[in-house]
Design a protein around this motif. Structure first.
Motif, PDB file in Angstrom:
ATOM      1  N   GLU A  60       0.830  -1.206   0.000  1.00 51.71           N
ATOM      2  CA  GLU A  60       0.000   0.000   0.000  1.00 51.71           C
ATOM      3  C   GLU A  60       0.865   1.258   0.000  1.00 51.71           C
ATOM      4  N   GLU A  61       1.928   1.248   0.823  1.00 54.76           N
ATOM      5  CA  GLU A  61       2.829   2.409   0.879  1.00 54.76           C
ATOM      6  C   GLU A  61       3.528   2.623  -0.464  1.00 54.76           C
ATOM      7  N   GLN A  62       3.939   1.534  -1.078  1.00 61.19           N
ATOM      8  CA  GLN A  62       4.587   1.658  -2.386  1.00 61.19           C
ATOM      9  C   GLN A  62       3.600   2.168  -3.432  1.00 61.19           C
ATOM     10  N   GLY A  63       2.331   1.756  -3.332  1.00 64.17           N
ATOM     11  CA  GLY A  63       1.298   2.247  -4.245  1.00 64.17           C
ATOM     12  C   GLY A  63       1.077   3.735  -4.070  1.00 64.17           C
ATOM     13  N   GLU A  64       1.047   4.198  -2.794  1.00 64.62           N
ATOM     14  CA  GLU A  64       0.888   5.631  -2.525  1.00 64.62           C
ATOM     15  C   GLU A  64       2.093   6.412  -3.035  1.00 64.62           C
ATOM     16  N   ASP A  65       3.290   5.863  -2.833  1.00 66.76           N
ATOM     17  CA  ASP A  65       4.502   6.534  -3.308  1.00 66.76           C
ATOM     18  C   ASP A  65       4.475   6.657  -4.829  1.00 66.76           C
ATOM     19  N   ARG A  66       4.012   5.646  -5.513  1.00 68.25           N
ATOM     20  CA  ARG A  66       3.943   5.686  -6.980  1.00 68.25           C
ATOM     21  C   ARG A  66       2.928   6.719  -7.442  1.00 68.25           C
ATOM     22  N   THR A  67       1.790   6.812  -6.754  1.00 69.38           N
ATOM     23  CA  THR A  67       0.753   7.778  -7.088  1.00 69.38           C
ATOM     24  C   THR A  67       1.269   9.193  -6.869  1.00 69.38           C
ATOM     25  N   THR A  68       1.961   9.427  -5.779  1.00 71.11           N
ATOM     26  CA  THR A  68       2.527  10.746  -5.477  1.00 71.11           C
ATOM     27  C   THR A  68       3.583  11.112  -6.501  1.00 71.11           C
TER      28      THR A  68
END
Length: 188
Positions: free
Chosen positions: A175-183
């Protein structure tokens, strides 16, 4: 045409004709002497002119000799160039459109960059030979090691997956990696 210089017959004739003629004859002697002096000056000038002509003629002969040598050497070079051009003509004819396109599309900055690249080629060659090629030679022995490392990493992953609570940690990381990619995508 007869010259006005009196000869021996004229002297005898003048003596016969009288004193008037004798005076005229003696009056002509200074003119004859002046003519002889002028003739001597003319002979000296003519001799000097002949000397100059001979000197110029000698120099001209030297120039002709040197020119002949230059012409002979040029003829030999023309023969070599003719043979070379005859040999290169088919290739140059085929390359002409390519060379024309290259000339039309090449910018002076590109030529300058190419010159800089050529200037760096000795250093690049040295570094490739000393640093890159030895590494590439070892790549054949590295591949099995990398394969072994990949196998061990998969086994470790499988073992970690069996530990209690690791599934939740893995989901949180995903989830954190997904948020980092979105940002990161929003920033770009």
């Amino acid at each position: 045409m007869r010259l006005p210089v009196p000869g021996p017959r004229d002297v005898l004739g003048a003596l016969e004709k009288g004193a008037d003629q004798l005076d005229a004859l003696f009056g002509a002697i200074p003119r004859v002497l002046a003519l002889v002096d002028q003739a001597e000056v003319l002979l000296q000038r003519a001799a000097a002119a002949v000397d100059k002509v001979e000197m110029v003629s000698g120099r001209a002969a030297e120039v002709v000799t040197r020119t002949t040598g230059v012409v002979d050497a040029a003829e030999a070079q023309v023969g070599r160039l003719t043979a070379l051009l005859d040999a290169l003509e088919p290739s140059l004819t085929r390359l002409q459109p390519t060379l024309q396109a290259l000339a039309d599309t090449t910018h002076p900055d590109e030529v300058a960059a190419l010159v800089r690249l050529v200037d760096h080629l000795p250093e690049l060659t040295s570094r490739v030979e000393e640093e890159v090629l030895p590494i590439m030679a070892t790549l054949g022995t590295v591949a099995p090691d990398v394969h072994d490392l990949l196998t061990v990493s998969r086994e470790l992953n499988d073992m970690l997956a069996k530990l209690p609570g690791v599934g939740r940690i893995k989901r949180r990381i995903d989830e954190e990696q997904g948020e980092d990619r979105t940002t990161a995508t929003v920033r770009d």
